[in-house]
Each structure stands twice: as C-alpha cells, then as structure tokens.
Scaffold this motif. Structure first.
Motif, PDB file in Angstrom:
ATOM      1  N   GLY A 188     -11.624  -5.571  17.878  1.00 19.85           N
ATOM      2  CA  GLY A 188     -11.829  -5.378  19.310  1.00 19.85           C
ATOM      3  C   GLY A 188     -10.556  -4.930  20.009  1.00 19.85           C
ATOM      4  N   THR A 189      -9.430  -5.510  19.618  1.00 17.38           N
ATOM      5  CA  THR A 189      -8.144  -5.125  20.203  1.00 17.38           C
ATOM      6  C   THR A 189      -7.786  -3.686  19.842  1.00 17.38           C
ATOM      7  OG1 THR A 189      -7.366  -7.414  20.066  1.00 17.38           O
ATOM      8  CG2 THR A 189      -5.698  -5.701  20.338  1.00 17.38           C
ATOM      9  N   PHE A 190      -8.024  -3.332  18.580  1.00 15.49           N
ATOM     10  CA  PHE A 190      -7.774  -1.952  18.147  1.00 15.49           C
ATOM     11  C   PHE A 190      -8.644  -0.982  18.939  1.00 15.49           C
ATOM     12  CE2 PHE A 190      -8.811   1.405  14.806  1.00 15.49           C
ATOM     13  CZ  PHE A 190      -7.698   2.178  15.118  1.00 15.49           C
ATOM     14  N   GLY A 191      -9.910  -1.330  19.122  1.00 17.03           N
ATOM     15  CA  GLY A 191     -10.798  -0.481  19.893  1.00 17.03           C
ATOM     16  C   GLY A 191     -10.349  -0.357  21.345  1.00 17.03           C
ATOM     17  N   VAL A 229     -10.291   2.183  32.639  1.00 14.40           N
ATOM     18  CA  VAL A 229     -10.025   1.255  33.746  1.00 14.40           C
ATOM     19  C   VAL A 229     -11.178   0.262  33.901  1.00 14.40           C
ATOM     20  CG1 VAL A 229      -9.712   1.077  36.246  1.00 14.40           C
ATOM     21  CG2 VAL A 229      -8.530   2.883  34.966  1.00 14.40           C
ATOM     22  N   SER A 230     -12.411   0.758  33.870  1.00 16.91           N
ATOM     23  CA  SER A 230     -13.580  -0.117  34.002  1.00 16.91           C
ATOM     24  C   SER A 230     -13.626  -1.129  32.864  1.00 16.91           C
ATOM     25  CB  SER A 230     -14.864   0.718  34.018  1.00 16.91           C
ATOM     26  OG  SER A 230     -14.876   1.630  35.092  1.00 16.91           O
ATOM     27  N   MET A 231     -13.316  -0.662  31.654  1.00 19.18           N
ATOM     28  CA  MET A 231     -13.297  -1.550  30.494  1.00 19.18           C
ATOM     29  C   MET A 231     -12.273  -2.663  30.672  1.00 19.18           C
ATOM     30  SD  MET A 231     -12.080  -0.632  26.602  1.00 19.18           S
ATOM     31  CE  MET A 231     -10.427  -0.221  27.231  1.00 19.18           C
ATOM     32  N   THR A 232     -11.093  -2.323  31.152  1.00 17.22           N
ATOM     33  CA  THR A 232     -10.038  -3.317  31.306  1.00 17.22           C
ATOM     34  C   THR A 232     -10.435  -4.400  32.302  1.00 17.22           C
ATOM     35  OG1 THR A 232      -8.381  -1.619  30.805  1.00 17.22           O
ATOM     36  CG2 THR A 232      -7.595  -3.636  31.870  1.00 17.22           C
ATOM     37  N   ILE A 233     -10.999  -3.989  33.418  1.00 10.46           N
ATOM     38  CA  ILE A 233     -11.435  -4.964  34.422  1.00 10.46           C
ATOM     39  C   ILE A 233     -12.569  -5.822  33.874  1.00 10.46           C
ATOM     40  CG2 ILE A 233     -12.495  -5.234  36.699  1.00 10.46           C
ATOM     41  CD1 ILE A 233     -11.080  -2.618  37.510  1.00 10.46           C
ATOM     42  N   ALA A 234     -13.548  -5.188  33.227  1.00  8.94           N
ATOM     43  CA  ALA A 234     -14.706  -5.922  32.717  1.00  8.94           C
ATOM     44  C   ALA A 234     -14.318  -6.876  31.590  1.00  8.94           C
ATOM     45  CB  ALA A 234     -15.766  -4.939  32.227  1.00  8.94           C
ATOM     46  N   VAL A 235     -13.459  -6.434  30.686  1.00  9.75           N
ATOM     47  CA  VAL A 235     -13.031  -7.307  29.590  1.00  9.75           C
ATOM     48  C   VAL A 235     -12.221  -8.477  30.127  1.00  9.75           C
ATOM     49  CG1 VAL A 235     -11.623  -7.452  27.500  1.00  9.75           C
ATOM     50  CG2 VAL A 235     -13.112  -5.489  27.854  1.00  9.75           C
ATOM     51  N   GLY A 236     -11.336  -8.219  31.096  1.00 11.60           N
ATOM     52  CA  GLY A 236     -10.570  -9.310  31.704  1.00 11.60           C
ATOM     53  C   GLY A 236     -11.477 -10.334  32.360  1.00 11.60           C
ATOM     54  N   ALA A 270      -3.507 -14.931  31.399  1.00 11.06           N
ATOM     55  CA  ALA A 270      -2.485 -14.306  30.554  1.00 11.06           C
ATOM     56  C   ALA A 270      -3.081 -13.166  29.724  1.00 11.06           C
ATOM     57  CB  ALA A 270      -1.854 -15.361  29.637  1.00 11.06           C
ATOM     58  N   ILE A 271      -4.279 -13.396  29.175  1.00 13.42           N
ATOM     59  CA  ILE A 271      -4.925 -12.351  28.373  1.00 13.42           C
ATOM     60  C   ILE A 271      -5.287 -11.155  29.247  1.00 13.42           C
ATOM     61  CG2 ILE A 271      -6.974 -11.790  27.009  1.00 13.42           C
ATOM     62  CD1 ILE A 271      -6.949 -14.676  25.999  1.00 13.42           C
ATOM     63  N   ALA A 272      -5.841 -11.436  30.424  1.00 12.80           N
ATOM     64  CA  ALA A 272      -6.212 -10.356  31.335  1.00 12.80           C
ATOM     65  C   ALA A 272      -4.978  -9.543  31.739  1.00 12.80           C
ATOM     66  CB  ALA A 272      -6.908 -10.920  32.568  1.00 12.80           C
ATOM     67  N   ALA A 273      -3.867 -10.243  32.002  1.00 15.11           N
ATOM     68  CA  ALA A 273      -2.620  -9.554  32.355  1.00 15.11           C
ATOM     69  C   ALA A 273      -2.126  -8.704  31.187  1.00 15.11           C
ATOM     70  CB  ALA A 273      -1.558 -10.572  32.756  1.00 15.11           C
ATOM     71  N   GLY A 274      -2.274  -9.231  29.976  1.00 15.81           N
ATOM     72  CA  GLY A 274      -1.867  -8.476  28.796  1.00 15.81           C
ATOM     73  C   GLY A 274      -2.702  -7.217  28.614  1.00 15.81           C
ATOM     74  N   LEU A 275      -3.996  -7.316  28.870  1.00 13.55           N
ATOM     75  CA  LEU A 275      -4.868  -6.146  28.765  1.00 13.55           C
ATOM     76  C   LEU A 275      -4.476  -5.082  29.789  1.00 13.55           C
ATOM     77  CD1 LEU A 275      -8.307  -7.963  28.347  1.00 13.55           C
ATOM     78  CD2 LEU A 275      -7.003  -6.806  26.563  1.00 13.55           C
ATOM     79  N   GLY A 276      -4.198  -5.542  31.005  1.00 17.33           N
ATOM     80  CA  GLY A 276      -3.759  -4.606  32.037  1.00 17.33           C
ATOM     81  C   GLY A 276      -2.428  -3.956  31.679  1.00 17.33           C
ATOM     82  N   LEU A 277      -1.548  -4.735  31.063  1.00 21.68           N
ATOM     83  CA  LEU A 277      -0.242  -4.203  30.664  1.00 21.68           C
ATOM     84  C   LEU A 277      -0.382  -3.120  29.608  1.00 21.68           C
ATOM     85  CD1 LEU A 277       2.804  -4.459  31.042  1.00 21.68           C
ATOM     86  CD2 LEU A 277       2.816  -6.202  29.239  1.00 21.68           C
TER      87      LEU A 277
END
Length: 416
Positions: A210-213, A228-235, A250-257
């Motif tokens: 999932g992270t690789f994807g 962008v939509s994916m990042t918000i939805a996954v967070g 922390a995970i959501a912030a990491g995804l945004g980063l």
C-alpha cells in the motif's frame, strides 16, 4: 433445495467473483465486468427462493434510496425521450452491485478476507512497478503491442512524454495514467482498513504494498487531483481506524510530507501542478464546464440521459477542438450528473453518497466506505470518475465491501 444449501454453495463463487473484481479493476474492465456478471448469477438461486417465500421485498427494502437513484437516473430521462446510451446504462447499473457485494463480503471468512486483500494489493504493487518502468522509459516500444490492438487497450498513452524530461506518464497495467491513479487511490484506502483486520506477514505485506502504491501514485502518473484526493482520504481513513489519535495524526502528516517532497523535488511534477492554475494547463476545464452548465440550462429537470453528455453537443464558436472531441466530460462529476439526470438526479446523487457514508458507521469495514466516498467526492470536483469503467467499478467494490457485516445496533438505520 433449501436457501441455506444454496447460500453455502454460492459463497465460494461469490468470493472468487470479488477476487476477480479486485484484480480486474486494475487490469482490464472486461475482467471486472465478467466478475460482476458472475456475482449477479450467483445470487439468482437465492433471489428465486426469497421470491418464492415472499421475502424479496424485505431484502430490498433497506436499499430503497439506492434503488430510487438508479430508477430516476434511467427512467426519468427515458420517459422524457432522452435515452441513455449503453455506457451510461452500464455505469448506472454499477450502483446495483453494491448490495450484492455487501452480501457476498458478509459471508467471507477471515482467511478469505486476507486472500481478497492480498490479491488487491498484490495487483496494486505489480501495476505500480509497471507504472514505474513506463515512467522511466524502461518499457518495450509501442510496436511490441501491435498484435494486441483487438484488446482495445490504450497502449499509446504510456508513451506520452513529460516535456523534455525524458520521463513518461505511467499508466500501470491499465495503460492510462488517470485510471491507474484513481483506482489505486481506492485500493489504498481499502488496504488501510483491511490491514487492521490482518496479522503477521499478511499485514506487513499489505502495508508495504500500500505504501509503495501511494508513492507510485504521487510520482509516476502525474495524476494531480487523484494524488491530492488520495492523500486526504487515506489520512482520514487512518484516523477512522486508528485507536491512537496521535499516531493517526503522525501517519497523516507523513503521507502529506511524501506528497510535498515529491512535488518539491521533481521539477516536471512541480511544473505540472503549477500549470493546473491555468485554463490551458487544466485542459480547458472551463470550456468543459461551460458545456455542462449549458446542458443543465437546456434540460434542468430530467437531463439528457446517462452517457449522453458530450461537450460538442453544447459547444460555442470559441470551444477548442480537443474539447469538442471529448466523448463526455464536464470535468466535474456533480455537473455531469446534473447534465445527464437533471438537477433532481444530481441532488439525489449527493444525498446517496451521504446516506451510504452514514450507513457505514459502526461496521467492521465501514471506514472503507467512508474513506472511498471522501476520495470520490474530492476527485469529483475536478474529474468525472464514473466516466471510466474501472474507476466506477472500483468505487462500487470499495463501498460494498465496507457495508458488509452490519452490527445489531445498525438494524433499521441503513442497508443490511
């Protein structure tokens, strides 16, 4: 032949239909369409027995909002003489698969859930790898696929060069950058939820793939709105399933980063995002939307029928040729829905999404429905996800899976 006997024999067929569906939406729409047909056929004996016992109406009652939306979308324009085309009919009927998917998933054992999840993220990992090879040009020449034209796969789309960077817009196994980005976003949302129900090596594999994807969607297809939509939805999905708000943040912030680093460190990607602020860089989106607005103005109540919207039908002298050639997009799903099913249809569409999200509350996989709807709702502001069959069918799969196994407290408050 009892209902229980039929159900037990059908569960295995339904399980494999879900597996083929999860793989098909990431490879070829014929595979997911065949899985849809297999799933429908597996329910025929059960529905026949319920009809004989007078229980069919009871089974359908919880799904009345969904059935009402489908009925309006197909019947209201038709009665007014605005007939849907075959594609519009098929995409509308995709919604009818949600109750079947929910019922099929409710019978899955933990082992089958694990197999289904691994099949989905395994295909995601392979497709992401292929997208990476396409992106860096480590891919056979287009002539290699000449004998496969009969499959109607858009092989040529992955040879679209990004400026003079020497890079290409990867499309994965779907050979289409937007389909790859959008379907992958839904798979990743589902992987977040499914991983909470797995343990050991299976959970590790799902998180890794999932992270690789996730990274692949940001780097390879240049699918701006999708990433962008994916990042918000996954967070948001992480927050819904996490027992620790601090960890979820922390995970959501990491995804945004990850997204920020990708944009700042890859000059062509940064330029691609910057061009979104211009009309030309966004594909003359204003002209697409103007055509959609004109369609709604001319047919405000019942629309022009599912699948019938074309910018060329509502063009003006200033419309660019590539916009006229577009087979059907307003670049805004809500506007396209209003154009094809009227303003009541668009309002019903929004109400349906809200109802489905609320119905998922308290269910073991409910965050899959909710996260997918958030992803879809955001993406629909800039695209028409339902226009593309793999994305439409991926959306229905994610929603249906999240609505499985309702808790007793949910009885009478939504589908079940």
């Amino acid at each position: 032949m009892t209902e229980r006997w039929v159900g037990e024999r059908a569960n295995t067929v339904r399980f494999w239909a879900l597996v083929f569906w999860a793989v098909g939406i990431q490879t070829h729409e014929l595979a997911s369409t065949a899985a849809f047909a297999l799933l429908v056929l597996s329910f025929f004996p059960t529905l026949f027995l319920k009809l004989q016992a007078g229980k069919l109406e009871t089974e359908l009652k919880p799904w009345r909002p969904l059935l009402a939306f489908i009925a309006w979308s197909l019947l209201a324009p038709t009665i007014a003489g605005q007939y849907p085309d075959w594609t519009g009919f098929a995409r509308t009927m995709d919604w009818a698969s949600i109750p079947l998917i929910a019922a099929a998933a409710s019978a899955l054992t933990p082992r089958r859930w694990a197999i289904l999840t691994l099949a989905a993220v395994g295909t995601l990992g392979l497709s992401s790898l292929v997208a990476g090879l396409q992106h860096f040009g480590i891919w056979p020449p287009l002539s290699t696929f000449a004998d496969l034209d009969w499959l109607r796969i858009p092989f040529a789309r992955v040879y679209e060069q990004i400026g003079d960077s020497g890079r290409f817009m990867g499309g994965g196994l779907l050979f289409h950058r937007l389909k790859f980005g959008h379907v992958s976003g839904l798979i990743i949302v589902g992987a977040v939820v499914a991983s909470k129900h797995l343990t050991g090596a299976a959970r590790t594999a799902v998180i890794a793939l999932g992270t690789f994807g996730f990274i692949a969607v940001w780097v390879f297809p240049y699918a701006r709105a999708g990433a962008v939509s994916m990042t918000i939805a996954v967070g948001l999905t992480v927050a819904l399933v996490s027992t620790s708000p601090a960890r979820a943040l922390a995970i959501a912030a990491g995804l945004g980063l990850i997204g920020i680093i990708a944009v700042l460190s890859i000059a062509p990607l940064r330029a691609r995002f910057a061009s979104a602020l211009t009309d030309q860089g966004s594909g003359q989106r204003t002209q697409h939307m103007a055509a959609g607005v004109e369609a709604v103005r001319q047919h405000p109540f019942v629309g022009i029928g599912p699948g019938q919207f074309r910018p060329s039908k509502f063009s003006d002298p200033n419309m660019a040729e590539h916009v006229k050639d577009n087979p059907g997009k307003a670049h805004n799903q809500y506007l396209s829905m209003a154009a094809e099913t009227g303003i009541p249809g668009a309002l019903g569409f929004i109400a349906l999404l809200i109802w489905l999200a609320l119905s998922a509350r308290g269910r073991p996989y409910g965050a899959m429905t909710q996260g997918s709807i958030v992803f879809f709702a955001l993406l629909s502001l800039a695209h028409d996800p339902l226009f593309q069959a793999p994305v439409s069918m991926a959306m229905m799969l994610a929603i249906g899976l999240g609505l499985c196994l309702p808790l007793p407290a949910q009885a009478g408050r939504g589908p079940g």
